[in-house]
Design a protein around this motif. Structure first.
Motif, mmCIF file in Angstrom:
data_model
loop_
_atom_site.group_PDB
_atom_site.id
_atom_site.type_symbol
_atom_site.label_atom_id
_atom_site.label_comp_id
_atom_site.label_asym_id
_atom_site.label_seq_id
_atom_site.Cartn_x
_atom_site.Cartn_y
_atom_site.Cartn_z
ATOM 1 N N SER A 1 43.103 22.192 97.741
ATOM 2 C CA SER A 1 42.910 23.018 96.545
ATOM 3 C C SER A 1 44.082 22.863 95.594
ATOM 4 O O SER A 1 43.903 22.782 94.366
ATOM 5 N N ARG B 1 38.677 17.596 102.062
ATOM 6 C CA ARG B 1 38.173 18.975 102.102
ATOM 7 C C ARG B 1 36.898 19.059 102.938
ATOM 8 O O ARG B 1 36.725 19.992 103.730
ATOM 9 N N ASP C 1 48.547 28.424 94.656
ATOM 10 C CA ASP C 1 47.183 28.048 94.277
ATOM 11 C C ASP C 1 47.106 27.241 92.983
ATOM 12 O O ASP C 1 46.011 26.944 92.507
ATOM 13 N N ARG D 1 43.815 24.660 101.695
ATOM 14 C CA ARG D 1 44.749 25.113 100.658
ATOM 15 C C ARG D 1 45.483 23.933 100.026
ATOM 16 O O ARG D 1 45.702 23.903 98.811
ATOM 17 N N HIS E 1 34.897 28.195 94.501
ATOM 18 C CA HIS E 1 36.003 27.267 94.255
ATOM 19 C C HIS E 1 35.534 26.107 93.372
ATOM 20 O O HIS E 1 36.226 25.703 92.426
ATOM 21 N N THR F 1 44.061 21.131 91.641
ATOM 22 C CA THR F 1 44.419 21.824 90.403
ATOM 23 C C THR F 1 44.952 20.863 89.351
ATOM 24 O O THR F 1 44.800 21.091 88.152
ATOM 25 N N TRP G 1 38.656 15.560 97.749
ATOM 26 C CA TRP G 1 37.358 16.154 98.067
ATOM 27 C C TRP G 1 36.885 15.714 99.456
ATOM 28 O O TRP G 1 36.319 16.520 100.211
ATOM 29 N N GLU H 1 33.543 28.536 98.995
ATOM 30 C CA GLU H 1 33.642 27.152 98.544
ATOM 31 C C GLU H 1 32.847 26.941 97.250
ATOM 32 O O GLU H 1 33.292 26.209 96.358
#
Length: 415
Positions: free
Chosen positions: A169, A185, A22, A166, A210, A173, A182, A207
């Motif tokens: 995400s 996603r 993550d 995932r 997140h 990071t 984005w 979401e």
């Protein structure tokens, strides 16, 4: 085996071994040595050798304590613990070069199979190499689109879409403002929403959390807030109302946050009939937003442009939608009599701006408000206020004197 080939294989193995990674970061040699408890000089020697000759082979790299000649030590390039992945900065160039070469070869093979009308059986390899490319380059649109195309050919798999979430995400990071990440996603979420509606509320909650986590680390992240606004189209009215009422994450200095709130209010007007909302209910929400904005302005010890811009939107909405203003209750904050509800609203706003007195921003708001209202309503009282405030603004902010004189000239022109 070349350095890049080995790096690509090891990265793929690490990502497969822990699908719940993550967080991703790129580390300097000294940082990597501290994490692995290795001598820093041996790690730096390994990096120098790789930079000089990327294809030197395993024999030139033995950075680990106890590693002998001819042995390859993964610790000099990667670190993985507690679902956190670190990659050596010196590994990025050979890793990306190798991944790009493999990706180009696979795409060429795929096109050849299409021309010969043969089936292409290396979709899994395409997904793995594009994953490696995106780990290094978050805005590689061709790699993102390749993943969409490959996954779109097969039957829908919710677990596959969760894996895409995932991956995005993980990319976000280290690149929280990556437009491509984005967008990918939203593509994956659209696939999930179109296949099931029973879990949509839980997915929206997850979401939203997140996005909150990302904007806490990345201020002024317009892409993140726009993504959160995109989720509004899947929300029902009670959830949107809760979003508006929640002020736990009120960010007075983040203009992107206020743009998100403006978008929600505008969205409610657009979906007014769908949600069966009356103008009275909308006016109540508008009033609460104005009150919260006024409280924030008063609490700020310095001028904040984002708050005044947000207030411009709220005032403009009231002056634009007559039905909204008709249901809006304007409290009388002056003892003297005024003529008309609009004039009373203008005078209350001027009192707020004078009370806050944040310099240039409050002056600009007062003049904007009067100027807009002057164009819509032929009122001698408002015209006199505009001339009075423009003179006061010129005296308080002489650096903007030419602007305020222009306001006066515009007022004379409208006579």
């Amino acid at each position: 085996m070349e350095c890049g080939t080995r790096l690509l294989a090891d990265l793929g193995r690490l990502l497969d071994s822990d699908p719940e990674i993550d967080e991703l970061g790129f580390l300097l040699p000294s940082q990597l040595a501290q994490l692995h408890d290795l001598p820093a000089d041996t790690v730096e020697i390994s990096f120098a050798a790789a930079d000089t000759d990327p294809s030197a082979g395993e024999g030139s790299k033995s950075p680990c304590v106890g590693a002998g000649a001819g042995e390859y030590c993964e610790a000099s390039w990667f670190w993985l613990r507690d679902h956190k992945l670190g990659i050596a900065v010196n590994a990025l160039r050979p890793l990306y070069t190798e991944a790009q070469a493999v990706f180009s070869a696979l795409r060429a093979e795929e096109k050849q199979c299409e021309r010969q009308e043969n089936g292409f059986s290396k979709e899994e390899s395409l997904l793995k190499v594009t994953r490696a490319l995106l780990i290094v380059n978050s805005d590689y649109s061709t790699a993102w689109n390749t993943r969409k195309r490959v996954l779109g050919k097969s039957s829908f798999s919710q677990s596959g879409m969760i894996s895409e979430l995932r991956l995005s995400s993980l990319v976000l990071t280290y690149a929280p403002k990556s437009e491509e990440a984005w967008a990918h996603r939203r593509w994956a979420l659209n696939k999930i929403f179109s296949s099931t509606s029973s879990q949509s509320d839980a997915i929206i909650d997850s979401e939203s959390k997140h996005v909150d986590a990302i904007v806490e680390r990345s201020l002024m992240n317009y892409r993140a807030w726009r993504h959160r606004f995109w989720l509004i189209s899947f929300m029902k009215f009670p959830r949107i109302e809760l979003e508006l009422k929640s002020r736990d994450s009120y960010r007075c200095t983040d203009n992107c946050f206020f743009h998100y709130r403006r978008s929600m209010l505008q969205h409610l007007i657009w979906r007014q009939h769908e949600f069966d909302l009356s103008w009275k209910e909308l006016a109540s929400m508008w009033k609460e937003e104005l009150k919260g904005n006024a409280d924030s302005i008063k609490d700020m010890s310095f001028g904040n442009e984002a708050l005044w811009i947000h207030r411009r939107f709220l005032a403009h909405g009231l002056l634009t939608y007559n039905e909204l203003f008709d249901e809006f209750k304007v409290e009388r904050s002056r003892d003297k009599e005024v003529h008309g509800k609009h004039v009373l609203f203008i005078l209350n706003e001027l009192d707020l701006a004078k009370e806050a007195d944040t310099g240039e921003h409050s002056c600009s708001y007062k003049l904007w408000l009067l100027f807009v209202f002057r164009r819509k309503h032929d009122s001698k009282e408002v015209e006199n206020l505009l001339l009075e405030e423009s003179s006061a603004a010129a005296a308080s902010t002489p650096q903007k004197e030419s602007l305020w004189k222009g306001v006066k000239g515009s007022c004379n022109f409208l006579k």
